[in-house]
Design a protein around this motif. Structure first.
Motif, PDB file in Angstrom:
ATOM      1  N   GLU A  91       0.805  -1.218   0.000  1.00 40.71           N
ATOM      2  CA  GLU A  91       0.000   0.000   0.000  1.00 40.71           C
ATOM      3  C   GLU A  91       0.844   1.277   0.000  1.00 40.71           C
ATOM      4  OE1 GLU A  91      -4.009  -1.709   2.194  1.00 40.71           O
ATOM      5  OE2 GLU A  91      -2.431  -0.823   3.442  1.00 40.71           O
ATOM      6  N   PHE A  92       2.173   1.153   0.023  1.00 40.13           N
ATOM      7  CA  PHE A  92       3.070   2.288  -0.189  1.00 40.13           C
ATOM      8  C   PHE A  92       3.694   2.130  -1.566  1.00 40.13           C
ATOM      9  CE2 PHE A  92       3.469   2.497   4.568  1.00 40.13           C
ATOM     10  CZ  PHE A  92       3.054   3.810   4.716  1.00 40.13           C
ATOM     11  N   LEU A  93       3.501   3.113  -2.439  1.00 43.27           N
ATOM     12  CA  LEU A  93       4.027   3.024  -3.796  1.00 43.27           C
ATOM     13  C   LEU A  93       4.750   4.314  -4.161  1.00 43.27           C
ATOM     14  CD1 LEU A  93       0.937   1.509  -5.681  1.00 43.27           C
ATOM     15  CD2 LEU A  93       2.763   0.295  -4.487  1.00 43.27           C
ATOM     16  N   PRO A  94       5.748   4.230  -5.034  1.00 41.98           N
ATOM     17  CA  PRO A  94       6.391   5.457  -5.524  1.00 41.98           C
ATOM     18  C   PRO A  94       5.420   6.273  -6.359  1.00 41.98           C
ATOM     19  CG  PRO A  94       7.161   3.547  -6.751  1.00 41.98           C
ATOM     20  CD  PRO A  94       6.332   3.011  -5.626  1.00 41.98           C
ATOM     21  N   ALA A  95       5.750   7.533  -6.600  1.00 39.92           N
ATOM     22  CA  ALA A  95       4.861   8.417  -7.357  1.00 39.92           C
ATOM     23  C   ALA A  95       4.577   7.848  -8.741  1.00 39.92           C
ATOM     24  CB  ALA A  95       5.473   9.813  -7.462  1.00 39.92           C
ATOM     25  N   TYR A  96       5.619   7.380  -9.414  1.00 39.11           N
ATOM     26  CA  TYR A  96       5.467   6.861 -10.779  1.00 39.11           C
ATOM     27  C   TYR A  96       5.429   5.339 -10.717  1.00 39.11           C
ATOM     28  CZ  TYR A  96       6.267  11.593 -12.239  1.00 39.11           C
ATOM     29  OH  TYR A  96       6.138  12.944 -12.426  1.00 39.11           O
ATOM     30  N   ASN A  97       4.221   4.807 -10.774  1.00 34.60           N
ATOM     31  CA  ASN A  97       4.018   3.369 -10.638  1.00 34.60           C
ATOM     32  C   ASN A  97       3.029   2.915 -11.701  1.00 34.60           C
ATOM     33  OD1 ASN A  97       1.109   3.052  -9.357  1.00 34.60           O
ATOM     34  ND2 ASN A  97       2.098   4.792  -8.350  1.00 34.60           N
ATOM     35  N   PRO A  98       3.008   1.625 -12.029  1.00 35.52           N
ATOM     36  CA  PRO A  98       2.206   1.149 -13.166  1.00 35.52           C
ATOM     37  C   PRO A  98       0.705   1.321 -13.001  1.00 35.52           C
ATOM     38  CG  PRO A  98       3.195  -0.677 -11.970  1.00 35.52           C
ATOM     39  CD  PRO A  98       3.831   0.552 -11.442  1.00 35.52           C
ATOM     40  N   LEU A  99       0.207   1.472 -11.763  1.00 41.47           N
ATOM     41  CA  LEU A  99      -1.234   1.633 -11.584  1.00 41.47           C
ATOM     42  C   LEU A  99      -1.741   2.923 -12.219  1.00 41.47           C
ATOM     43  CD1 LEU A  99      -1.664   0.493  -7.872  1.00 41.47           C
ATOM     44  CD2 LEU A  99      -2.436  -0.720  -9.903  1.00 41.47           C
ATOM     45  N   GLU A 100      -0.895   3.930 -12.248  1.00 43.61           N
ATOM     46  CA  GLU A 100      -1.326   5.239 -12.718  1.00 43.61           C
ATOM     47  C   GLU A 100      -0.705   5.629 -14.065  1.00 43.61           C
ATOM     48  OE1 GLU A 100      -1.987   7.917  -8.912  1.00 43.61           O
ATOM     49  OE2 GLU A 100      -0.095   6.844  -8.751  1.00 43.61           O
ATOM     50  N   SER A 101       0.008   4.711 -14.691  1.00 49.76           N
ATOM     51  CA  SER A 101       0.756   5.072 -15.898  1.00 49.76           C
ATOM     52  C   SER A 101      -0.140   5.492 -17.051  1.00 49.76           C
ATOM     53  CB  SER A 101       1.635   3.892 -16.333  1.00 49.76           C
ATOM     54  OG  SER A 101       0.834   2.750 -16.611  1.00 49.76           O
ATOM     55  N   ASN A 102      -1.386   5.010 -17.092  1.00 50.58           N
ATOM     56  CA  ASN A 102      -2.266   5.328 -18.221  1.00 50.58           C
ATOM     57  C   ASN A 102      -3.356   6.339 -17.872  1.00 50.58           C
ATOM     58  OD1 ASN A 102      -0.977   3.522 -20.013  1.00 50.58           O
ATOM     59  ND2 ASN A 102      -2.062   1.808 -19.063  1.00 50.58           N
ATOM     60  N   THR A 103      -3.295   6.918 -16.687  1.00 51.16           N
ATOM     61  CA  THR A 103      -4.312   7.895 -16.313  1.00 51.16           C
ATOM     62  C   THR A 103      -4.042   9.215 -17.029  1.00 51.16           C
ATOM     63  OG1 THR A 103      -3.022   8.633 -14.415  1.00 51.16           O
ATOM     64  CG2 THR A 103      -4.586   6.846 -14.038  1.00 51.16           C
ATOM     65  N   ASP A 104      -5.090  10.010 -17.205  1.00 54.36           N
ATOM     66  CA  ASP A 104      -4.953  11.282 -17.910  1.00 54.36           C
ATOM     67  C   ASP A 104      -3.970  12.207 -17.197  1.00 54.36           C
ATOM     68  OD1 ASP A 104      -6.775  10.432 -19.782  1.00 54.36           O
ATOM     69  OD2 ASP A 104      -8.490  11.413 -18.810  1.00 54.36           O
ATOM     70  N   GLU A 105      -3.957  12.134 -15.859  1.00 52.93           N
ATOM     71  CA  GLU A 105      -3.101  13.045 -15.105  1.00 52.93           C
ATOM     72  C   GLU A 105      -1.615  12.720 -15.290  1.00 52.93           C
ATOM     73  OE1 GLU A 105      -6.926  12.470 -12.702  1.00 52.93           O
ATOM     74  OE2 GLU A 105      -5.567  11.252 -13.923  1.00 52.93           O
ATOM     75  N   MET A 106      -1.298  11.426 -15.430  1.00 49.48           N
ATOM     76  CA  MET A 106       0.106  11.032 -15.408  1.00 49.48           C
ATOM     77  C   MET A 106       0.679  10.635 -16.753  1.00 49.48           C
ATOM     78  SD  MET A 106       0.678   8.924 -11.885  1.00 49.48           S
ATOM     79  CE  MET A 106       2.374   8.630 -12.386  1.00 49.48           C
ATOM     80  N   ALA A 107      -0.150  10.290 -17.704  1.00 46.75           N
ATOM     81  CA  ALA A 107       0.359   9.798 -18.989  1.00 46.75           C
ATOM     82  C   ALA A 107       1.401  10.714 -19.625  1.00 46.75           C
ATOM     83  CB  ALA A 107      -0.801   9.557 -19.950  1.00 46.75           C
ATOM     84  N   PRO A 108       1.233  12.044 -19.583  1.00 44.65           N
ATOM     85  CA  PRO A 108       2.236  12.900 -20.225  1.00 44.65           C
ATOM     86  C   PRO A 108       3.598  12.878 -19.530  1.00 44.65           C
ATOM     87  CG  PRO A 108       0.167  14.081 -19.895  1.00 44.65           C
ATOM     88  CD  PRO A 108       0.087  12.826 -19.084  1.00 44.65           C
ATOM     89  N   TYR A 109       3.630  12.457 -18.259  1.00 50.55           N
ATOM     90  CA  TYR A 109       4.863  12.531 -17.486  1.00 50.55           C
ATOM     91  C   TYR A 109       5.496  11.170 -17.209  1.00 50.55           C
ATOM     92  CZ  TYR A 109       2.426  16.894 -16.400  1.00 50.55           C
ATOM     93  OH  TYR A 109       1.749  18.074 -16.486  1.00 50.55           O
TER      94      TYR A 109
END
Length: 708
Positions: free
Chosen positions: A147-165
């Motif tokens: 339940e502790f994850l780094p900021a850039y992790n695969p769960l959020e890689s395709n979200t609109d907020e994170m995809a550009p970064y």
């Protein structure tokens, strides 16, 4: 031997060596994830793997799996499958618009659990707030949860907020490293006129004025790279260096959005040219010979709405974040007397803008699986967990029941160094694999014991819904100082510590509660240490606390820590030595320089050691007849300080002598064994009268020895 065969033989040896090195190089294997588990401590006698997602040890997330916690380093004996941070607290519940929630009816029941806000017609000043007990875990081995994850992790890689970064930051949001072999605290390492301005990764701005020591108050909100010469000079004025603690002075709630040279975008581990000098991460303030640093969260710093947990059990888990950010730093040294210690420091920041985290509790979860690395999973089946409480230490440990025929006959323990163990309450539990606590639906209303068993255990209470969990500390029997489970099995322990709890007498004293206000950071330090037997482990537990130094209490733990820490006496700098053969090879003359005599022993001049000597009136630390007009009160002798007479007074510390005693030359014995050495000769430096006087004074009866 034919020269061609020699060449072939050497090439073969080199190939074997390269393959061996490659085999020990960790690589991530879990479906393209960019969690970093490739780094492990190896300058000391423990080879401990660390990560950037809330746990230490290897688990099953990397191949090759070992070392995980290998002791002694290189032996192939392992003492850890996976250990992890567990952190819990109480938090005010809010609705999606940020309004505080209250129970419409009190007490709530599973059938009547409606909540309202202050603008509801049924709300009144006596309405009871909804307060949740939440726990975030680095790893839950029974449920396969992270339940502790780094900021850039695969769960959020395709979200609109994170995809550009994501693609640009994914590879650099990882473990970073630093070392006192390259940089030093309070030193202009790169000669640019700045001090400690370019840490590994991002160098956060400094904390608020009311948190910094007065002498550094004017630096509040500044970046170290932006200080002017007058501000930089303050760092080493007088005794300021001794309280200069840039790691603790940083504002970890800083998002990096107003950085001097652009938005960091929450990638605090990525390489940053903080001082804009064309060099990267070249002037920091490391703690040990091998620092590892990482950043992770129990929520999304980008505001995404994904259920932010990882692992095979995530589909059945409802993770409710506390909204905390963690900077994890771990330290190791190669020095003989400290090589069996690793410190892990957790700097936990409350990233809620309005909500205090109340009644905090922390735990170290350890699933050890002790045994030779070659044994595979079967080595886990005969472990024993134990607990020892005594004066100067509180620690939990695990060992193998039969020592696997002497191959792995040691123990590995864990203890707390700060907050002050004397101000904490402790709990420790063990259970068989699959019988651990749960909190899969922490917002459900029913029995509080049922919906968050983890928080209950962290705060010393055994939930009735978890009958197979056993109290290892035996809190209900103060006469038991040592306890070990009876039957060996695949066991794991949870070592919890916390402040005063509601319903106890101590709770009326706010200094005994453990709370974390919005935007504030608390520092928790634990030590991991092995031992060959239980008495050895007790000594290591005491030594771990002694080396750490003065701890903060439950209220000051959110302030910058200006006590000196991790200051083991370092060996003198190695002299430059030259040997020449004389008299046709009959004599070897040795020459060396005197640089070792000028090595500063910071352990002996720290302002933490305040005291006087009563023997020699010619020394300026003489207690009687001193002109006190210019002395700060804390450095004056008094009844409270009488028991530490004989230590150096730091206000007059310039008279300290550093007496390097000499050199010894050893040579191979000629027996043919690489283990056999013999003493050739020993040389001592010439003692001056001051050296002799110092020695007599320091050895005086009743005095403490703190200078060499």
């Amino acid at each position: 031997m034919n020269n061609n065969y020699k060449r072939i033989f050497l090439v073969a040896l080199l190939l074997v060596a390269v393959l061996a090195i490659w085999a020990r190089t960790a690589t991530n294997t879990t479906s393209g994830k960019k969690f970093d588990l490739t780094q492990y401590h190896n300058v000391g006698n423990i080879w401990l793997r660390v990560s950037n997602y809330g746990f230490f040890g290897s688990g099953d997330d990397i191949q090759p799996q070992y070392p995980s916690l290998e002791y002694p380093g290189g032996s192939g004996a392992d003492y850890l499958y996976q250990g992890a941070l567990w952190f819990g607290a109480k938090k005010q519940r809010r609705d999606q618009t940020g309004k505080k929630l209250y129970w419409k009816n009190w007490p709530p029941t599973p059938e009547n659990k409606e909540t309202i806000t202050e603008d509801h017609p049924d709300w009144n000043p006596g309405s009871t707030a909804v307060v949740d007990t939440l726990v975030t875990v680095g790893f839950d081995g029974d449920s396969d949860l992270y339940e502790f994850l780094p900021a850039y992790n695969p769960l959020e890689s395709n979200t609109d907020e994170m995809a550009p970064y994501f693609d640009g930051n994914n590879s650099t949001d990882k473990m970073i490293t630093s070392s006192t072999r390259r940089n030093r605290r309070g030193v202009d390492d790169d000669g640019d006129g700045l001090i400690d301005e370019d840490f590994p990764g991002y160098t956060f701005k400094l904390r608020d004025r009311n948190e910094l020591p007065n002498v550094f108050g004017d630096l509040s909100g500044d970046y170290l790279a932006g200080l002017n010469p007058e501000e930089i000079a303050k760092i080493n004025e007088g005794r300021n260096y001794e309280i200069w603690s840039p790691l603790g002075f940083m504002d970890l709630s800083d998002s990096g959005e107003d950085f001097l040279y652009g938005d960091i975008e929450h990638n605090f581990a990525g390489p940053v040219n903080d001082d804009n000098d064309n060099y990267i991460d070249e002037d920091g303030a490391p703690v040990s010979e091998q620092d590892f640093i990482s950043y992770y969260y129990d929520y999304s710093p980008f505001g995404t709405s994904v259920n932010r947990d990882w692992g095979g059990s995530r589909d059945g888990n409802n993770h409710v974040p506390l909204k905390i950010k963690v900077r994890q730093m771990s330290y190791q040294w190669s020095y003989e007397y400290i090589k069996n210690l690793v410190y892990v420091e957790f700097d936990i920041t409350n990233m809620n803008q309005e909500d205090t985290l109340y009644d905090c509790a922390m735990g170290i979860y350890m699933d050890s699986d002790v045994g030779p690395q070659s044994y595979g999973s079967e080595k886990a089946q005969d472990d024993l967990s134990g607990y020892v409480k005594g004066e100067g230490y509180e620690f939990a440990y695990t060992r193998d029941d039969d020592g696997d025929d002497g191959l792995v006959d040691g123990l590995v323990g864990a203890r707390v160094c700060t907050p002050d163990p004397d101000m904490l309450e402790f709990a420790c539990w063990y259970w068989s694999v699959g019988e651990g606590p749960g909190d899969t639906s922490p917002l459900d209303i029913g029995s509080a014991e049922t919906y968050n068993e983890k928080y209950y255990l962290l705060t010393g209470k055994k939930p009735a819904s978890a009958p197979d969990i056993t109290d290892l500390r035996k809190n209900d029997d103060p006469n038991i100082s040592e306890f070990e489970q009876v039957n060996p099995e695949d066991t794991r322990f949870l070592f919890g510590f916390y402040g005063a709890q509601p319903g106890t007498t101590d709770y009326a004293d706010v200094t005994k509660r453990w709370n974390l206000a919005p935007g504030k950071t608390m520092k928790i330090v634990v030590a991991l240490f092995p031992g060959d037997n239980l008495p050895d482990l007790k000594r290591s537990a005491r030594w771990a606390k002694d080396i750490y130094g003065q701890a903060q209490d439950l209220t000051t733990v959110v302030l910058p820590d200006t006590f000196p820490h991790y200051n083991p006496p370092e060996p003198p700098e190695i002299p430059m030595m030259y040997a020449s053969i004389e008299e046709d090879g009959k004599v070897i003359d040795l020459y060396w320089d005197n640089r070792s005599e000028y090595t500063v022993d910071t352990k002996t001049v720290s302002s933490a050691l305040i005291g006087w000597q009563k023997i020699n009136p010619n020394f300026d630390s003489y207690e009687y007849g001193v002109d006190y007009s210019n002395f700060p009160d804390e450095f004056k002798p008094n009844d409270a300080n009488d028991n530490i007479a004989g230590r150096l007074n730091p206000f007059t510390g310039d008279r300290l002598r550093h007496d390097f005693q000499g050199y010894t030359l050893w040579g191979r014995s000629g027996s043919g064994s690489q283990e056999d050495w013999e003493l050739i000769n020993r040389w001592d430096k010439i003692e001056t009268q001051t050296d002799l006087t110092d020695y007599v004074t320091n050895q005086a009866e009743g005095d403490s020895i703190y200078y060499g």
